[in-house]
Design a protein around this motif. Structure first.
Motif, PDB file in Angstrom:
ATOM      1  N   ALA A   2      13.294  -3.131 -15.730  1.00 35.66           N
ATOM      2  CA  ALA A   2      12.488  -2.456 -16.710  1.00 35.66           C
ATOM      3  C   ALA A   2      10.997  -2.417 -16.449  1.00 35.66           C
ATOM      4  CB  ALA A   2      12.509  -2.988 -18.278  1.00 35.66           C
ATOM      5  N   VAL A   3      10.529  -3.255 -15.797  1.00 39.56           N
ATOM      6  CA  VAL A   3       8.968  -3.368 -15.420  1.00 39.56           C
ATOM      7  C   VAL A   3       8.774  -2.252 -14.464  1.00 39.56           C
ATOM      8  CG1 VAL A   3       7.065  -4.616 -14.399  1.00 39.56           C
ATOM      9  CG2 VAL A   3       8.491  -5.733 -16.043  1.00 39.56           C
ATOM     10  N   PHE A   4       9.631  -2.122 -13.583  1.00 39.14           N
ATOM     11  CA  PHE A   4       9.558  -1.065 -12.309  1.00 39.14           C
ATOM     12  C   PHE A   4       9.818   0.324 -12.907  1.00 39.14           C
ATOM     13  CE2 PHE A   4       9.978  -5.054  -9.720  1.00 39.14           C
ATOM     14  CZ  PHE A   4       8.816  -4.832  -8.994  1.00 39.14           C
ATOM     15  N   ALA A   5      10.518   0.430 -13.956  1.00 36.44           N
ATOM     16  CA  ALA A   5      11.048   1.578 -14.344  1.00 36.44           C
ATOM     17  C   ALA A   5       9.836   2.142 -15.253  1.00 36.44           C
ATOM     18  CB  ALA A   5      12.172   1.553 -15.172  1.00 36.44           C
ATOM     19  N   SER A  55      10.483   2.862  -3.972  1.00 36.03           N
ATOM     20  CA  SER A  55      11.746   2.040  -3.389  1.00 36.03           C
ATOM     21  C   SER A  55      12.206   0.896  -4.284  1.00 36.03           C
ATOM     22  CB  SER A  55      11.268   1.530  -2.028  1.00 36.03           C
ATOM     23  OG  SER A  55      10.520   2.745  -1.168  1.00 36.03           O
ATOM     24  N   VAL A  56      11.596   0.096  -4.755  1.00 37.26           N
ATOM     25  CA  VAL A  56      11.975  -0.952  -5.537  1.00 37.26           C
ATOM     26  C   VAL A  56      12.942  -0.421  -6.705  1.00 37.26           C
ATOM     27  CG1 VAL A  56      11.224  -3.075  -6.808  1.00 37.26           C
ATOM     28  CG2 VAL A  56      10.600  -2.497  -4.786  1.00 37.26           C
ATOM     29  N   THR A  57      12.190   0.468  -7.537  1.00 33.79           N
ATOM     30  CA  THR A  57      12.968   1.097  -8.512  1.00 33.79           C
ATOM     31  C   THR A  57      14.227   1.613  -8.075  1.00 33.79           C
ATOM     32  OG1 THR A  57      10.890   1.435  -9.541  1.00 33.79           O
ATOM     33  CG2 THR A  57      12.870   2.671 -10.756  1.00 33.79           C
ATOM     34  N   ASN A  58      14.476   2.379  -7.145  1.00 28.79           N
ATOM     35  CA  ASN A  58      15.724   2.950  -6.296  1.00 28.79           C
ATOM     36  C   ASN A  58      16.685   1.940  -6.102  1.00 28.79           C
ATOM     37  OD1 ASN A  58      17.413   4.998  -5.483  1.00 28.79           O
ATOM     38  ND2 ASN A  58      16.826   4.979  -3.604  1.00 28.79           N
ATOM     39  N   LEU A  59      16.146   0.744  -5.500  1.00 34.68           N
ATOM     40  CA  LEU A  59      17.022  -0.217  -5.271  1.00 34.68           C
ATOM     41  C   LEU A  59      17.478  -0.990  -6.169  1.00 34.68           C
ATOM     42  CD1 LEU A  59      15.150  -1.763  -1.977  1.00 34.68           C
ATOM     43  CD2 LEU A  59      17.392  -0.526  -1.999  1.00 34.68           C
ATOM     44  N   LEU A  60      16.814  -1.114  -7.471  1.00 38.70           N
ATOM     45  CA  LEU A  60      17.231  -1.838  -8.603  1.00 38.70           C
ATOM     46  C   LEU A  60      18.261  -1.069  -9.506  1.00 38.70           C
ATOM     47  CD1 LEU A  60      13.949  -3.777  -9.589  1.00 38.70           C
ATOM     48  CD2 LEU A  60      16.037  -4.660  -8.545  1.00 38.70           C
ATOM     49  N   THR A  61      18.202   0.405  -9.310  1.00 42.37           N
ATOM     50  CA  THR A  61      19.127   1.205 -10.347  1.00 42.37           C
ATOM     51  C   THR A  61      20.465   1.246  -9.502  1.00 42.37           C
ATOM     52  OG1 THR A  61      18.263   3.157  -9.301  1.00 42.37           O
ATOM     53  CG2 THR A  61      17.216   2.168 -11.427  1.00 42.37           C
TER      54      THR A  61
END
Length: 62
Positions: A2-5, A55-61
């Motif tokens: 949620a933080v990265f989003a 990148s991190v948001t994409n990997l986490l979703t």
């Protein structure tokens, strides 16, 4: 996640604007023949932060 989003949605657009401002300042200083190392540093930091957050948001979703 949620933080990265949250960061991707609300902070990265502002970072993108600051990135463009840093590049425009660097171009202005190049034309004037002045040193532009601070602008290059900040534009690099902003670009790395933007790409890393996306990148991190994409990997986490996934």
């Amino acid at each position: 996640m949620a933080v990265f989003a949250f960061v991707s949605m609300y902070i990265m657009p502002a970072a993108g604007v600051l990135f463009i401002v840093a590049l425009l300042r660097a171009i202005k200083k190049i034309v004037q023949g002045k040193s532009y190392s601070a602008e290059v540093f900040w534009s690099s930091v902003l670009f790395a932060g933007i790409v890393w957050t996306i990148s991190v948001t994409n990997l986490l979703t996934d």
